[in-house]
Design a protein around this motif. Sequence first.
Motif, PDB file in Angstrom:
ATOM      1  N   SER A 178       7.214  -2.762  15.832  1.00  0.00           N
ATOM      2  CA  SER A 178       8.328  -1.766  15.888  1.00  0.00           C
ATOM      3  C   SER A 178       7.993  -0.766  14.788  1.00  0.00           C
ATOM      4  O   SER A 178       7.212  -1.005  14.069  1.00  0.00           O
ATOM      5  CB  SER A 178       9.858  -2.235  15.547  1.00  0.00           C
ATOM      6  N   GLN A 179       8.586   0.600  14.989  1.00  0.00           N
ATOM      7  CA  GLN A 179       8.170   1.563  13.982  1.00  0.00           C
ATOM      8  C   GLN A 179       8.846   1.455  12.697  1.00  0.00           C
ATOM      9  O   GLN A 179       8.137   1.736  11.605  1.00  0.00           O
ATOM     10  CB  GLN A 179       9.107   2.855  14.733  1.00  0.00           C
ATOM     11  N   GLN A 180       9.932   0.632  12.753  1.00  0.00           N
ATOM     12  CA  GLN A 180      10.462   0.129  11.303  1.00  0.00           C
ATOM     13  C   GLN A 180       9.395  -0.752  10.603  1.00  0.00           C
ATOM     14  O   GLN A 180       9.233  -0.627   9.274  1.00  0.00           O
ATOM     15  CB  GLN A 180      11.599  -0.547  11.429  1.00  0.00           C
ATOM     16  N   THR A 181       8.797  -1.771  11.551  1.00  0.00           N
ATOM     17  CA  THR A 181       7.745  -2.538  10.865  1.00  0.00           C
ATOM     18  C   THR A 181       6.514  -1.805  10.228  1.00  0.00           C
ATOM     19  O   THR A 181       5.892  -2.064   9.277  1.00  0.00           O
ATOM     20  CB  THR A 181       7.431  -3.406  11.675  1.00  0.00           C
ATOM     21  N   PHE A 182       6.348  -0.910  11.265  1.00  0.00           N
ATOM     22  CA  PHE A 182       5.061   0.034  10.732  1.00  0.00           C
ATOM     23  C   PHE A 182       5.125   0.665   9.202  1.00  0.00           C
ATOM     24  O   PHE A 182       4.512   0.897   8.392  1.00  0.00           O
ATOM     25  CB  PHE A 182       4.797   1.321  11.804  1.00  0.00           C
ATOM     26  N   GLU A 183       6.550   1.255   9.267  1.00  0.00           N
ATOM     27  CA  GLU A 183       6.835   1.974   8.148  1.00  0.00           C
ATOM     28  C   GLU A 183       6.779   0.880   6.734  1.00  0.00           C
ATOM     29  O   GLU A 183       6.384   1.606   5.427  1.00  0.00           O
ATOM     30  CB  GLU A 183       8.353   2.390   8.282  1.00  0.00           C
ATOM     31  N   LYS A 184       6.953  -0.211   7.013  1.00  0.00           N
ATOM     32  CA  LYS A 184       6.890  -1.150   5.875  1.00  0.00           C
ATOM     33  C   LYS A 184       5.467  -1.555   5.438  1.00  0.00           C
ATOM     34  O   LYS A 184       5.032  -2.177   4.310  1.00  0.00           O
ATOM     35  CB  LYS A 184       7.642  -2.664   6.369  1.00  0.00           C
ATOM     36  N   MET A 185       4.264  -0.966   6.326  1.00  0.00           N
ATOM     37  CA  MET A 185       3.147  -1.543   5.577  1.00  0.00           C
ATOM     38  C   MET A 185       2.516  -0.176   5.023  1.00  0.00           C
ATOM     39  O   MET A 185       1.284  -0.190   4.709  1.00  0.00           O
ATOM     40  CB  MET A 185       2.266  -1.944   7.052  1.00  0.00           C
ATOM     41  N   LEU A 186       3.077   0.907   5.030  1.00  0.00           N
ATOM     42  CA  LEU A 186       2.587   2.105   4.483  1.00  0.00           C
ATOM     43  C   LEU A 186       2.358   1.897   3.043  1.00  0.00           C
ATOM     44  O   LEU A 186       3.072   1.084   2.536  1.00  0.00           O
ATOM     45  CB  LEU A 186       3.358   3.311   4.943  1.00  0.00           C
ATOM     46  N   PRO A 187       1.305   2.598   2.355  1.00  0.00           N
ATOM     47  CA  PRO A 187       1.340   2.648   0.872  1.00  0.00           C
ATOM     48  C   PRO A 187       2.569   2.999   0.103  1.00  0.00           C
ATOM     49  O   PRO A 187       3.431   3.955   0.749  1.00  0.00           O
ATOM     50  CB  PRO A 187       0.214   3.666   0.842  1.00  0.00           C
ATOM     51  N   MET A 188       2.738   2.391  -0.850  1.00  0.00           N
ATOM     52  CA  MET A 188       3.918   2.724  -1.627  1.00  0.00           C
ATOM     53  C   MET A 188       3.429   2.822  -3.237  1.00  0.00           C
ATOM     54  O   MET A 188       2.393   1.953  -3.339  1.00  0.00           O
ATOM     55  CB  MET A 188       5.224   1.631  -1.438  1.00  0.00           C
ATOM     56  N   LYS A 189       4.074   3.100  -4.142  1.00  0.00           N
ATOM     57  CA  LYS A 189       3.876   3.171  -5.565  1.00  0.00           C
ATOM     58  C   LYS A 189       3.867   1.691  -6.144  1.00  0.00           C
ATOM     59  O   LYS A 189       4.862   1.183  -5.904  1.00  0.00           O
ATOM     60  CB  LYS A 189       4.913   4.050  -6.276  1.00  0.00           C
ATOM     61  N   LEU A 190       2.933   1.188  -6.666  1.00  0.00           N
ATOM     62  CA  LEU A 190       2.935  -0.063  -7.084  1.00  0.00           C
ATOM     63  C   LEU A 190       3.771  -0.211  -8.349  1.00  0.00           C
ATOM     64  O   LEU A 190       3.864   0.664  -9.263  1.00  0.00           O
ATOM     65  CB  LEU A 190       1.421  -0.615  -7.268  1.00  0.00           C
ATOM     66  N   MET A 191       3.990  -1.433  -8.693  1.00  0.00           N
ATOM     67  CA  MET A 191       4.950  -1.742  -9.786  1.00  0.00           C
ATOM     68  C   MET A 191       3.935  -1.495 -11.219  1.00  0.00           C
ATOM     69  O   MET A 191       4.567  -1.350 -12.207  1.00  0.00           O
ATOM     70  CB  MET A 191       5.611  -2.947  -9.846  1.00  0.00           C
ATOM     71  N   VAL A 192       2.555  -1.542 -10.941  1.00  0.00           N
ATOM     72  CA  VAL A 192       1.733  -1.547 -12.108  1.00  0.00           C
ATOM     73  C   VAL A 192       0.707  -0.490 -11.883  1.00  0.00           C
ATOM     74  O   VAL A 192       0.282  -0.159 -10.634  1.00  0.00           O
ATOM     75  CB  VAL A 192       0.999  -2.778 -12.259  1.00  0.00           C
ATOM     76  N   GLY A 193       0.372   0.200 -12.849  1.00  0.00           N
ATOM     77  CA  GLY A 193      -0.630   1.155 -12.667  1.00  0.00           C
ATOM     78  C   GLY A 193      -0.075   2.615 -11.853  1.00  0.00           C
ATOM     79  O   GLY A 193       1.175   2.681 -11.879  1.00  0.00           O
ATOM     80  N   ASP A 194      -1.153   3.289 -11.429  1.00  0.00           N
ATOM     81  CA  ASP A 194      -0.422   4.494 -10.710  1.00  0.00           C
ATOM     82  C   ASP A 194      -1.100   4.660  -9.271  1.00  0.00           C
ATOM     83  O   ASP A 194      -1.107   5.650  -8.827  1.00  0.00           O
ATOM     84  CB  ASP A 194      -0.948   5.658 -11.647  1.00  0.00           C
ATOM     85  N   ARG A 195      -1.428   3.337  -8.686  1.00  0.00           N
ATOM     86  CA  ARG A 195      -1.727   3.669  -7.428  1.00  0.00           C
ATOM     87  C   ARG A 195      -0.633   3.456  -6.440  1.00  0.00           C
ATOM     88  O   ARG A 195       0.408   2.892  -6.574  1.00  0.00           O
ATOM     89  CB  ARG A 195      -2.661   2.460  -7.157  1.00  0.00           C
ATOM     90  N   GLU A 196      -1.022   3.932  -4.916  1.00  0.00           N
ATOM     91  CA  GLU A 196      -0.180   3.431  -3.921  1.00  0.00           C
ATOM     92  C   GLU A 196      -0.863   2.762  -2.952  1.00  0.00           C
ATOM     93  O   GLU A 196      -2.198   2.979  -2.717  1.00  0.00           O
ATOM     94  CB  GLU A 196       0.359   4.914  -3.378  1.00  0.00           C
ATOM     95  N   TRP A 197      -0.457   1.503  -2.518  1.00  0.00           N
ATOM     96  CA  TRP A 197      -0.998   0.593  -1.657  1.00  0.00           C
ATOM     97  C   TRP A 197       0.047  -0.165  -0.756  1.00  0.00           C
ATOM     98  O   TRP A 197       1.371  -0.127  -1.029  1.00  0.00           O
ATOM     99  CB  TRP A 197      -1.858  -0.501  -2.693  1.00  0.00           C
ATOM    100  N   GLY A 198      -0.572  -0.347   0.364  1.00  0.00           N
ATOM    101  CA  GLY A 198       0.349  -1.000   1.291  1.00  0.00           C
ATOM    102  C   GLY A 198      -0.161  -2.307   1.881  1.00  0.00           C
ATOM    103  O   GLY A 198      -0.969  -3.120   1.120  1.00  0.00           O
ATOM    104  N   ILE A 199       0.306  -2.590   2.895  1.00  0.00           N
ATOM    105  CA  ILE A 199      -0.037  -3.794   3.691  1.00  0.00           C
ATOM    106  C   ILE A 199      -1.578  -3.393   4.402  1.00  0.00           C
ATOM    107  O   ILE A 199      -1.512  -3.225   5.569  1.00  0.00           O
ATOM    108  CB  ILE A 199       0.660  -4.500   4.359  1.00  0.00           C
TER     109      ILE A 199
END
Length: 262
Positions: A178-199
């Motif tokens: 689903s589109q909702q599931t697609f959104e969950k795999m996109l990069p987001m700001k990690l709790m450590v460092g300054d990177r954005e990473w997803g699934i």
Amino acid sequence: DALGLDEKGKPISKDSKMWMASITKLVTGVLMMQLVDQGLIDLDDPVSKYLNEFEGNNKLTIRNLFTHTSGLQFAGEWASDWNVSLENQVAHILPFVEVGKSFSYNRVGYALAGKIIERITGNAVPYLFQENIFSPLGMSSAYSDNTYGGLYCSSIDLAKFGQMLLNKGTYNGFKLFSQQTFEKMLPMKLMVGDREWGIGTSRMSGKGLSESAFGHGAASGTTFIIDPENDLIIISARNKPGKSHDEYENALIELCTSLVSK
């Protein structure tokens, strides 16, 4: 277009299979998100929920495996899909591992995620790639024997995979999730460092790309970028990077984005 010669000195064609290297990790991410979409897994669940070897140690999550925050980056060649005792080995060292404290790119998280996928489905990852992703998308040239770097396929077949992502989960009459599931795999700001990473996804930026652009890099030098805001997929596939790879890759991205009407 297709340029150059292969390792046997024969001209590369548009149908040539190229080494997509770590773009494989994005394919593994899609495979995992299909299980998320079916309600079989939660990204923030502890690995111990799915692998009984980890019973009693809940600090490592599915998300840690995909975002390179597992703390397992020291693992060597034994951290492989082909290691039949991988789960047991990681479970033994996990009490001494600092999970979620830093970002360090590695393959072991994906290999371990593959073991979870196989435990849940009862099928091998290469089979699942074929049945759940490659066949539905019409990727007839595609094959991968591992979760982190074994993908070979033609550029046009990788483009079909990219179009599915641009379509937020659908292509060729098939809905992978689903589109909702697609959104969950996109990069987001990690709790450590300054990177954005997803699934299986990392943030791509600059050179005219929008802030929503994502994709994955590859040791082969292959470029794979999806830019939803610009309705754009950029692929440049090769089996190894040349000495001027970065220069030409940047020029290609800038040219592609300059051709898109803002």
